[in-house]
Scaffold this motif. Structure first.
Motif, short mmCIF file in Angstrom:
data_model
loop_
_atom_site.label_atom_id
_atom_site.label_comp_id
_atom_site.label_asym_id
_atom_site.label_seq_id
_atom_site.Cartn_x
_atom_site.Cartn_y
_atom_site.Cartn_z
N GLY A 192 40.05 40.93 31.38
CA GLY A 192 39.69 40.54 29.87
C GLY A 192 38.33 40.26 29.70
O GLY A 192 38.12 38.85 29.72
N THR A 213 34.89 38.84 28.56
CA THR A 213 34.64 37.79 27.60
C THR A 213 32.94 37.97 27.71
O THR A 213 32.54 38.32 28.74
N PRO A 214 32.11 37.50 26.70
CA PRO A 214 30.82 37.36 26.77
C PRO A 214 30.05 36.55 28.10
O PRO A 214 29.46 36.91 28.61
N TYR A 270 32.00 36.14 30.73
CA TYR A 270 32.23 37.07 32.11
C TYR A 270 31.22 38.05 32.20
O TYR A 270 30.33 38.27 33.30
N SER A 322 39.20 47.02 25.91
CA SER A 322 39.28 45.46 25.56
C SER A 322 38.71 45.16 24.35
O SER A 322 39.10 44.23 23.78
N GLY A 323 37.56 45.76 23.94
CA GLY A 323 37.05 45.32 22.71
C GLY A 323 37.78 45.74 21.51
O GLY A 323 37.80 44.91 20.37
#
Length: 310
Positions: A56, A58-59, A61, A173-174
């Motif tokens: 998942g 994220t910014p 990560y 994911s996005g």
């Protein structure tokens, strides 16, 4: 002592895979080159596509991924500049490639799963993703330049599917697209296959190596970069981050682990695919891999003590 005993089983299991590869090459005359191609063009992309989708992104990560990519790239460029006049073109290219990476996937991931909680494993994976992107972009280009022209090297990069697997995972994911459960279940086989074949290919390459291919100067440079430069860099990074902001223990341990793994098996995989001194690369990888059961516990115990994680 407790850390050493915890790591012994995964470490020796991975070394056993190297031994199996050696036996396969010596007794069955298996050619490792098609396996290297399979790893680069199929198994690695699908492994990291699955890991990225499950993680998942994220910014935060992806910032880890970018930071790992930049650190690996800078080390590669630095070593490339330092060794270009001291080694032959192919050896210098392979040494520069190896400087930016380590066996964070085939070797480090099983150890991370033993040492880190699930959140820490996710953080580690996004760092590994950045290093893997380096391997198959700038690192692959630098390696290819040891034998091919600029145009040929760039074309080889654009044909690498891991870049497109990374973009596809970000898109999935996005957009919040769901991957069918049977597909994800089918992809579960790839991480174990990635580790098994990645370690076996070291042994397969060594099964074809003769003593006259031993190059002490090249091996010494590889070992110095991997077991001197990288641990110090990882330790300095963790201490610097701890001084500036609250650093979660699992993040600190993930960064330290990146610094103590042996040389990347992908040094052999890429060298095999490009035809740039794979035997010398395999010998250097083997030496650091054999040293890992001793070096990793010693380094981690010392570094965890210095950073307050012990």
């Amino acid at each position: 002592m407790e850390l050493a005993s915890t790591l012994m089983t995964p470490l020796w299991t991975l070394l056993a895979f190297v031994g199996l590869g050696w036996l396969a090459a010596r007794r069955l005359a298996i050619d490792p080159r098609p396996i290297a191609t399979l790893l680069i063009y199929l198994i690695a992309p699908l492994t990291f596509f699955r890991g990225l989708v499950l993680g998942g992104p994220t910014p935060a990560y992806l910032l880890l991924t970018l930071a790992a990519f930049l650190v690996a790239s800078l080390l590669c460029l630095l070593v490339s500049r330092l060794v270009r006049h001291g080694f032959a073109d192919q050896e210098a290219a392979l040494l520069a490639f190896s400087a930016g990476t380590g066996n964070t996937g085939y070797f480090g991931l099983p150890i991370a799963m033993v040492l880190l909680p699930p959140q820490g494993v996710t953080l580690y994976l996004f760092c590994v993703l950045g290093i893997t992107l380096y391997e198959f972009t700038l690192g692959f280009y630098i390696s290819a330049r040891g034998r091919f022209s600029v145009r040929e090297s760039l074309l080889k990069i654009f044909r690498l599917p891991l870049i497109y697997a990374f973009a596809a995972a970000l898109l999935v994911s996005g957009l919040g697209l769901g991957i069918p459960a049977p597909v994800m279940q089918g992809l579960e086989a790839f991480p174990a296959t990635y580790t098994l074949l990645g370690m076996m290919i070291i042994g397969m390459t060594l099964g074809r190596v003769s003593l006259r291919e031993v190059d002490g100067r090249f091996i010494g440079a590889c070992v110095a970069v991997r077991f001197a430069l990288w641990p110090l860099l990882a330790l300095a990074l963790v201490l610097g981050l701890q001084a500036m902001l609250p650093l979660p223990p699992e993040m600190a341990l993930a960064l330290l682990l990146l610094g103590v793994v042996p040389m990347a098996a992908n040094v052999v995989v890429v060298a095999m695919e490009l035809g740039i001194a794979p035997a010398k690369g395999a010998l250097a990888v083997l030496i650091t891999t054999l040293a890992a059961p001793l070096v990793i516990p010693l380094y981690l115990n010392w570094m965890m003590g210095v950073t307050g994680l012990g």
